[in-house]
Design a protein around this motif. Structure first.
Motif, PDB file in Angstrom:
ATOM      1  N   ILE A 160       8.358  50.104 114.992  1.00  0.00           N
ATOM      2  CA  ILE A 160       8.736  51.319 114.711  1.00  0.00           C
ATOM      3  C   ILE A 160       8.222  51.903 113.524  1.00  0.00           C
ATOM      4  CG2 ILE A 160      10.586  52.910 114.351  1.00  0.00           C
ATOM      5  CD1 ILE A 160      11.930  51.074 116.704  1.00  0.00           C
ATOM      6  N   ILE A 161       8.181  51.000 112.367  1.00  0.00           N
ATOM      7  CA  ILE A 161       8.034  51.363 110.998  1.00  0.00           C
ATOM      8  C   ILE A 161       6.345  51.735 111.167  1.00  0.00           C
ATOM      9  CG2 ILE A 161       7.578  50.289 108.626  1.00  0.00           C
ATOM     10  CD1 ILE A 161      10.460  51.076 109.443  1.00  0.00           C
ATOM     11  N   TRP A 162       5.659  50.790 111.671  1.00  0.00           N
ATOM     12  CA  TRP A 162       4.212  51.172 111.393  1.00  0.00           C
ATOM     13  C   TRP A 162       3.956  52.641 112.170  1.00  0.00           C
ATOM     14  CZ3 TRP A 162      -0.038  52.020 114.691  1.00  0.00           C
ATOM     15  CH2 TRP A 162      -1.274  51.968 114.151  1.00  0.00           C
ATOM     16  N   VAL A 163       4.609  52.836 113.638  1.00  0.00           N
ATOM     17  CA  VAL A 163       4.311  54.017 114.156  1.00  0.00           C
ATOM     18  C   VAL A 163       4.728  55.279 113.606  1.00  0.00           C
ATOM     19  CG1 VAL A 163       4.563  55.228 116.456  1.00  0.00           C
ATOM     20  CG2 VAL A 163       4.026  52.582 116.538  1.00  0.00           C
ATOM     21  N   PRO A 198      -9.001  48.729 109.493  1.00  0.00           N
ATOM     22  CA  PRO A 198      -9.033  49.634 110.530  1.00  0.00           C
ATOM     23  C   PRO A 198      -7.572  49.501 111.312  1.00  0.00           C
ATOM     24  CG  PRO A 198     -10.067  47.382 111.011  1.00  0.00           C
ATOM     25  CD  PRO A 198      -9.734  47.467 109.594  1.00  0.00           C
ATOM     26  N   PRO A 199      -7.327  50.512 112.097  1.00  0.00           N
ATOM     27  CA  PRO A 199      -5.652  50.574 112.532  1.00  0.00           C
ATOM     28  C   PRO A 199      -5.133  49.231 113.067  1.00  0.00           C
ATOM     29  CG  PRO A 199      -7.229  52.493 113.158  1.00  0.00           C
ATOM     30  CD  PRO A 199      -7.919  51.528 112.638  1.00  0.00           C
ATOM     31  N   VAL A 215      -1.250  44.745 112.720  1.00  0.00           N
ATOM     32  CA  VAL A 215      -1.143  43.282 112.450  1.00  0.00           C
ATOM     33  C   VAL A 215      -0.480  42.930 111.020  1.00  0.00           C
ATOM     34  CG1 VAL A 215      -2.125  40.892 112.544  1.00  0.00           C
ATOM     35  CG2 VAL A 215      -2.977  42.649 114.344  1.00  0.00           C
ATOM     36  N   LEU A 216      -1.286  43.317 110.054  1.00  0.00           N
ATOM     37  CA  LEU A 216      -0.780  43.015 108.609  1.00  0.00           C
ATOM     38  C   LEU A 216       0.684  43.555 108.364  1.00  0.00           C
ATOM     39  CD1 LEU A 216      -4.410  43.254 106.828  1.00  0.00           C
ATOM     40  CD2 LEU A 216      -3.235  41.049 107.361  1.00  0.00           C
ATOM     41  N   THR A 217       0.772  44.425 108.849  1.00  0.00           N
ATOM     42  CA  THR A 217       1.995  45.191 108.568  1.00  0.00           C
ATOM     43  C   THR A 217       3.171  44.392 109.309  1.00  0.00           C
ATOM     44  OG1 THR A 217       0.995  47.597 108.333  1.00  0.00           O
ATOM     45  CG2 THR A 217       3.646  47.177 108.781  1.00  0.00           C
ATOM     46  N   ILE A 218       3.218  44.126 110.459  1.00  0.00           N
ATOM     47  CA  ILE A 218       4.001  43.406 111.304  1.00  0.00           C
ATOM     48  C   ILE A 218       4.110  42.034 110.659  1.00  0.00           C
ATOM     49  CG2 ILE A 218       4.598  42.274 113.278  1.00  0.00           C
ATOM     50  CD1 ILE A 218       4.766  45.209 113.455  1.00  0.00           C
TER      51      ILE A 218
END
Length: 392
Positions: free
Chosen positions: A123-126, A147-148, A153-156
């Protein structure tokens, strides 16, 4: 006309008071719904303790973020209004709270807990700009743009890692609450004064979270009458992980390193635990009693003394992070070398790597003690001779 600064101070104080008033109610609720930590071999408590304390922090933070602050923050930036900025944070935090609350009541298995974290982090990333979409290699390196799919992946990975790291150190009364207040306060100072691409919304959010935790802390400090539980430890870790992303993707190298240093206590404890368990042949996620607070207790410190020592260590990490932001490049490199060396020496001195795992201390002893050096060289030569003979 009341100045904005005074309005914000009133909001911060109100948030603290709401958390303080909500905590006794949450304590009563915890007993009623079965969110209770019963004593066992791994627990510090000797009597059943309510464990949903993080709910009080979440209530205070949510009221401030969705009601109080939108009423005084009229500025609109690329995030939209402050309400638009805060809503995804509260929704994602709510998922973490529900996950932690179920775990405090029923003791969830690791996979469902991880699923809750993954959904909240997604949710945070989106819906927000808290993304690991680029990274400045510290001390003169280039800016790397992801890239997105890799950004996702890195954010999670970052959010889940920090969430679990904070949860791991939740072993003593007031430990996570106090360390998080120190870390978040430092993060707020850095976000306001030093981040190249910062905005006021981030700083405002950090300090209302600090106020919510501070309102809960007196009930949680030793001797505690309520625990954070996974409800609170996961929520605080999640919010720290999310809010620290702003520094990681900043265009200045020091800002990239700063959140890692600010989170030095949970990150160091987690990394050392993984190394220790791997070297001992354990699975890295298996629990043990070799964390920083366990080792300090085993050295004879009292419960409160151990917590205060870890507060002091966290304060040192925070102070170094602030010094790093005003240092030259050479000064920053020297600070980082000294910090790493200090962490290694402290870890070996108190034994959190495990028994007889002191390579740095052995090296220092080799350099500074001629008798030990001669003995080590003799032992090394003897082993070489034995090894050579065994091959014949």
């Amino acid at each position: 006309m009341i100045p904005f600064a005074l309005k914000y101070i009133i909001v911060v104080i109100s948030t603290l008071i709401i958390a303080a008033l909500a905590t006794p109610l949450v304590r009563f609720l915890s007993f009623r719904i079965g969110a209770v930590d019963n004593p066992n071999a791994r627990r510090i408590n000797k009597v059943p303790m309510p464990t949903a304390g993080g709910l009080a922090i979440f209530i205070a933070f949510s009221l401030a973020a969705l009601w109080f602050l939108p009423g005084i923050v009229t500025h609109i930036n690329y995030h939209g209004t402050y309400f638009d900025y805060a809503l995804p944070l509260v929704l994602a935090g709510g998922i973490i709270i529900v996950t932690g609350l179920i775990d405090d009541i029923k003791e969830l298995r690791p996979l469902p807990k991880l699923l809750g974290m993954l959904v909240a982090a997604s949710i945070i990333w989106v819906f927000t700009e808290f993304r690991f979409d680029d990274f400045k290699i510290p001390f003169g390196g280039p800016m790397i743009h992801f890239p997105p799919w890799l950004s996702f992946v890195l954010t999670i990975l970052w959010i889940v890692t920090i969430t679990n790291a904070v949860n791991l150190i939740d072993g003593l009364d007031g430990l996570v609450s106090g360390v998080s207040v120190i870390s978040l306060t430092t993060m707020g100072i850095v976000s306001y004064f030093f981040l190249h691409d910062s905005n006021l919304f981030l700083t405002l959010t950090i300090f209302i979270l600090v106020a919510a935790i501070a309102g809960f802390l007196p009930y949680n400090y030793h001797p505690a009458i309520i625990y954070l539980g996974d409800t609170g430890a996961l929520f605080i870790g999640f919010m720290i992980g999310v809010l620290s992303l702003q520094g990681l993707k900043n265009s200045t190298a020091v800002a990239v390193v700063t959140p890692m240093i600010i989170l030095g206590v949970p990150l160091t404890d987690t990394v050392v635990a993984i190394i220790r368990r791997t070297l001992s042949g354990q699975k890295f996620y298996e629990a043990d009693r070799m964390h920083l607070h366990h080792r300090l207790l085993s050295l004879g410190l009292t419960h409160r003394g151990t917590v205060l020592v870890i507060y002091a260590i966290s304060f040192v990490f925070s102070l170094i992070s602030l010094l790093l932001n005003v240092s030259s490049r050479l000064g920053g490199v020297l600070l980082m070398i000294a910090l790493v060396l200090g962490v290694l020496i402290l870890s070996e001195l108190i034994g959190i790597f495990g028994e007889n795992r002191t390579p740095v201390l052995n090296l220092l002893r080799f350099i500074g003690n001629s008798s030990y050096r001669q003995e080590s060289i003799a032992n090394w030569k003897e082993k070489r001779i034995l090894k050579r003979n065994s091959k014949k």
